[in-house]
Design a protein around this motif. Structure first.
Motif, PDB file in Angstrom:
ATOM      1  N   SER A   1      30.238  26.692  63.000  1.00  0.00           N
ATOM      2  CA  SER A   1      28.887  25.251  61.692  1.00  0.00           C
ATOM      3  C   SER A   1      28.293  25.585  60.871  1.00  0.00           C
ATOM      4  N   ARG A   2      28.528  27.289  60.718  1.00  0.00           N
ATOM      5  CA  ARG A   2      27.578  27.989  59.386  1.00  0.00           C
ATOM      6  C   ARG A   2      28.852  28.610  58.079  1.00  0.00           C
ATOM      7  N   ALA A   3      30.004  28.785  58.555  1.00  0.00           N
ATOM      8  CA  ALA A   3      31.115  29.287  58.176  1.00  0.00           C
ATOM      9  C   ALA A   3      31.470  28.724  57.326  1.00  0.00           C
ATOM     10  N   LYS A   4      31.568  28.721  55.602  1.00  0.00           N
ATOM     11  CA  LYS A   4      31.829  27.796  54.529  1.00  0.00           C
ATOM     12  C   LYS A   4      32.010  28.962  53.475  1.00  0.00           C
ATOM     13  N   VAL A   5      32.921  28.311  52.713  1.00  0.00           N
ATOM     14  CA  VAL A   5      33.353  28.941  50.670  1.00  0.00           C
ATOM     15  C   VAL A   5      32.478  28.076  50.567  1.00  0.00           C
ATOM     16  N   HIS A   6      32.182  28.313  49.389  1.00  0.00           N
ATOM     17  CA  HIS A   6      31.680  27.169  48.397  1.00  0.00           C
ATOM     18  C   HIS A   6      32.481  27.839  46.687  1.00  0.00           C
ATOM     19  N   VAL A   7      32.703  27.107  46.188  1.00  0.00           N
ATOM     20  CA  VAL A   7      33.748  27.207  44.636  1.00  0.00           C
ATOM     21  C   VAL A   7      32.566  26.374  43.941  1.00  0.00           C
ATOM     22  N   LEU A   8      31.492  27.139  43.262  1.00  0.00           N
ATOM     23  CA  LEU A   8      30.991  26.376  42.191  1.00  0.00           C
ATOM     24  C   LEU A   8      31.722  25.838  41.237  1.00  0.00           C
ATOM     25  N   LYS A   9      32.766  26.025  40.989  1.00  0.00           N
ATOM     26  CA  LYS A   9      33.430  26.172  39.609  1.00  0.00           C
ATOM     27  C   LYS A   9      34.848  25.341  39.886  1.00  0.00           C
ATOM     28  N   MET A  10      35.434  26.583  39.992  1.00  0.00           N
ATOM     29  CA  MET A  10      37.287  26.503  39.980  1.00  0.00           C
ATOM     30  C   MET A  10      38.118  27.218  41.308  1.00  0.00           C
ATOM     31  N   ILE A  11      38.600  26.688  41.709  1.00  0.00           N
ATOM     32  CA  ILE A  11      39.817  27.668  42.914  1.00  0.00           C
ATOM     33  C   ILE A  11      41.674  27.352  42.476  1.00  0.00           C
ATOM     34  N   TYR A  12      41.957  28.331  42.707  1.00  0.00           N
ATOM     35  CA  TYR A  12      43.435  28.280  41.732  1.00  0.00           C
ATOM     36  C   TYR A  12      44.081  28.513  42.926  1.00  0.00           C
ATOM     37  N   GLY A  13      45.505  27.274  42.562  1.00  0.00           N
ATOM     38  CA  GLY A  13      46.692  28.097  43.703  1.00  0.00           C
ATOM     39  C   GLY A  13      47.237  29.584  43.779  1.00  0.00           C
ATOM     40  N   GLY A  14      47.462  29.781  44.553  1.00  0.00           N
ATOM     41  CA  GLY A  14      47.280  31.425  44.842  1.00  0.00           C
ATOM     42  C   GLY A  14      47.036  32.221  46.253  1.00  0.00           C
ATOM     43  N   SER A  15      45.789  31.703  45.782  1.00  0.00           N
ATOM     44  CA  SER A  15      44.081  31.383  46.985  1.00  0.00           C
ATOM     45  C   SER A  15      43.961  30.712  48.203  1.00  0.00           C
TER      46      SER A  15
ATOM     47  N   ILE B   1      45.621  27.396  48.911  1.00  0.00           N
ATOM     48  CA  ILE B   1      45.430  25.859  47.923  1.00  0.00           C
ATOM     49  C   ILE B   1      46.576  26.633  47.114  1.00  0.00           C
ATOM     50  N   LYS B   2      47.553  25.910  46.650  1.00  0.00           N
ATOM     51  CA  LYS B   2      48.731  25.185  45.495  1.00  0.00           C
ATOM     52  C   LYS B   2      48.244  24.975  44.796  1.00  0.00           C
ATOM     53  N   ASP B   3      46.561  23.969  44.346  1.00  0.00           N
ATOM     54  CA  ASP B   3      47.218  23.435  43.309  1.00  0.00           C
ATOM     55  C   ASP B   3      45.088  24.004  42.563  1.00  0.00           C
ATOM     56  N   PRO B   4      44.803  23.778  41.245  1.00  0.00           N
ATOM     57  CA  PRO B   4      43.638  24.025  41.222  1.00  0.00           C
ATOM     58  C   PRO B   4      42.617  22.792  41.481  1.00  0.00           C
ATOM     59  N   ILE B   5      41.580  23.315  42.165  1.00  0.00           N
ATOM     60  CA  ILE B   5      40.380  22.288  42.400  1.00  0.00           C
ATOM     61  C   ILE B   5      39.309  22.939  41.455  1.00  0.00           C
ATOM     62  N   SER B   6      38.409  21.579  41.985  1.00  0.00           N
ATOM     63  CA  SER B   6      37.493  22.390  41.204  1.00  0.00           C
ATOM     64  C   SER B   6      35.453  21.560  42.296  1.00  0.00           C
ATOM     65  N   ARG B   7      34.920  22.394  41.942  1.00  0.00           N
ATOM     66  CA  ARG B   7      34.132  22.518  42.443  1.00  0.00           C
ATOM     67  C   ARG B   7      33.998  21.746  44.182  1.00  0.00           C
ATOM     68  N   MET B   8      33.962  22.875  44.840  1.00  0.00           N
ATOM     69  CA  MET B   8      34.792  22.300  46.166  1.00  0.00           C
ATOM     70  C   MET B   8      34.375  23.435  47.188  1.00  0.00           C
ATOM     71  N   THR B   9      33.329  22.697  48.406  1.00  0.00           N
ATOM     72  CA  THR B   9      33.301  23.503  49.567  1.00  0.00           C
ATOM     73  C   THR B   9      34.122  23.075  51.256  1.00  0.00           C
ATOM     74  N   PHE B  10      34.572  24.691  51.420  1.00  0.00           N
ATOM     75  CA  PHE B  10      35.047  24.090  52.338  1.00  0.00           C
ATOM     76  C   PHE B  10      34.875  24.772  53.480  1.00  0.00           C
ATOM     77  N   TYR B  11      34.593  23.852  54.690  1.00  0.00           N
ATOM     78  CA  TYR B  11      34.542  24.093  55.932  1.00  0.00           C
ATOM     79  C   TYR B  11      35.253  23.923  57.641  1.00  0.00           C
TER      80      TYR B  11
END
Length: 471
Positions: free
Chosen positions: A424-438, A449-459
């Motif tokens: 439940s505590r496993a999270k990835v916080h992207v404060l600005k941008m995550i790009y394709g290739g990640s 991740i195929k296309d850029p995504i901005s301001r996102m939390t993954f859980y």
């Protein structure tokens, strides 16, 4: 039915109590009973006769008298007890600050560092108080509707995690320094006092490799091919190349790490650095980077935080037990960047080790118990000489030590088992941008991740990796 003085309400009403006697409910014996009339005083006497003496809800009694057959009274309490208040947990009160930030050089507003101020450390003198145990505060007893006491749950006792060069007072309530030195908290929260070794310059051919039982401060750089090992902390007022740094406590590097894919940085507690490039970094708890992590292999038992003004993670493999936070992950050129959370291989290894320790402890305790039984038999027969009496006392202390160690091992095993199950505590916080290739990996699940995504939390949620907007 007409009201009269000796009305027996037991023919018409019954009392139902909750399991803990904190609530009482008035029930009609016959659901369709009509014409039941009684006075307020008679109803109060009926409650008293049935042992209901505390927390009587007078407004509910009045409503019941007005309409006894109202279905609401099946679920409405006519008396509410006073709930007990849980005791407050005990805690460790430190006489000196243990914040790791206290140890580093001061950073000015313009970003420059005052190297003269690096020795503002938690230095202690022998016999100086480090910490005291504050006992649990008592709770408050509750009262049942029958007037009985409802016991409160007592607070937990706090415990010291005793490391090296510290001593307890006879009452085991205060912790003191056994030597002059620096207070350091190593992995698993043990409090130690270590002496300090300073290198006034670079770690190079002039100094050679350093292996020290305390804390090491390097007032320069650590060059490629050299090794610094410390039981306490390592502070580098400069940069680290492709060297090996290993510390039982934390490692703090004022400049940054350019590893050339050689060597490694390994700390039982935290690793803090300005930047990491082509490096291999392992931390028992957190990796804290102010600027960027580039083409590096990072593993943290808890969090990897790279959220400064640049806050960039690109290339390489980042693993964290709980959380990764960065401003930017990857780049527009789709450089492969892997972020993995909920990864705790060190804990799994520790669990195996603890199970072995527990078995060994049980075997040692069995031997101690057998020896004590024999000595107790001799004592009962009056055949215990001075030497055997001393041995008996020593074995008694050994047995107490075994029991204490068993309790600590059990507690740590439960902690690890619980954390391995919990995603439940496993999270990835992207404060600005995550790009394709990640690539985001949580437990056994992967998201490309195929296309850029901005301001996102993954859980992790319901068998997959979910996303929500980072706030």
């Amino acid at each position: 039915m007409a009201e009269h003085v000796d009305l027996d309400l037991n023919q018409f009403l019954s009392i139902a109590l909750s399991e803990d006697k904190s609530s009482a409910y008035l029930k009609l014996i016959k659901e369709d009973e009509e014409g039941l009339t009684c006075s307020f005083e008679q109803l109060q006497s009926f409650l008293a006769a049935n042992g209901i003496t505390h927390g009587i809800q007078l407004d509910v009694l009045h409503r019941f008298l007005a309409n006894p057959t109202d279905p609401m009274f099946r679920h409405t309490a006519i008396a509410e007890g006073t709930a007990p208040v849980k005791g407050e947990d005990g805690f460790v009160r430190y006489a000196i600050p243990l914040n790791q930030e206290q140890h580093g050089p001061n950073e000015n507003e313009d970003g420059s560092v005052d190297y003269k101020d690096v020795i503002r450390l938690n230095n202690l003198h022998r016999g100086q108080l480090i910490a005291e145990l504050v006992p649990p505060a008592p709770g408050k007893t509750g009262v049942a509707v029958t007037g009985e006491e409802i016991p409160f749950k007592p607070g937990k006792e706090a415990r010291f995690k005793v490391g090296k060069n510290v001593v307890l007072n006879p009452e085991q309530t205060a912790l003191y320094a056994a030597i002059d030195g620096l207070v350091t908290r190593t992995d698993k929260g043990k409090i130690n006092v270590f002496p300090i070794y300073e290198v006034n310059g670079d770690v190079d051919y002039n100094t050679g490799n350093i292996n020290f039982v305390g804390t090491v401060i390097v007032r320069g750089n650590v060059l490629t091919g050299f090794k610094v090992t410390a039981a306490g902390d390592i502070r580098v007022i400069g940069g680290v190349e492709g060297a090996e740094l290993e510390a039982g406590g934390s490692i703090e590097i004022t400049g940054g790490i350019i590893g050339y894919n050689k060597g490694h940085i390994k700390a039982g507690h935290n690793v803090k650095s300005g930047f990491i490039q082509d490096g291999n970094v392992y931390a028992g708890e957190d990796v804290l980077v102010t600027q960027s992590i580039m083409h590096s292999n990072i593993r943290a038992g808890r969090d990897v935080i790279c959220s400064g003004t640049k806050g960039l993670i690109v290339g390489g493999n980042i693993q964290a037990g709980e959380k990764v936070m960065a401003r930017i992950v990857g780049n527009p050129m789709s450089t492969t960047t892997t972020i993995e959370v909920g990864v705790l291989p060190e804990l799994r290894n520790e669990l195996v080790e603890l199970r072995n320790q527990f078995k060994e402890n049980l075997a040692a305790m069995d031997k101690t118990d057998k020896a004590l039984t024999l000595l107790d038999q001799l004592a009962a027969a009056g055949k215990l000489n001075t030497e055997k009496m001393q041995m008996r006392a020593k074995l008694g202390l050994t047995r107490k030590q075994h029991l204490r160690e068993q309790a600590e091992i059990k507690e740590r095993m439960l902690e690890i088992e619980k954390s391995l199950e919990d995603t439940s505590r496993a999270k990835v916080h992207v404060l600005k941008m995550i790009y394709g290739g990640s690539k985001i990996v949580i437990g056994r699940y992967t998201k490309f991740i195929k296309d850029p995504i901005s301001r996102m939390t993954f859980y992790y949620s319901e068998g997959d990796i979910s996303m929500s907007v980072y706030i």
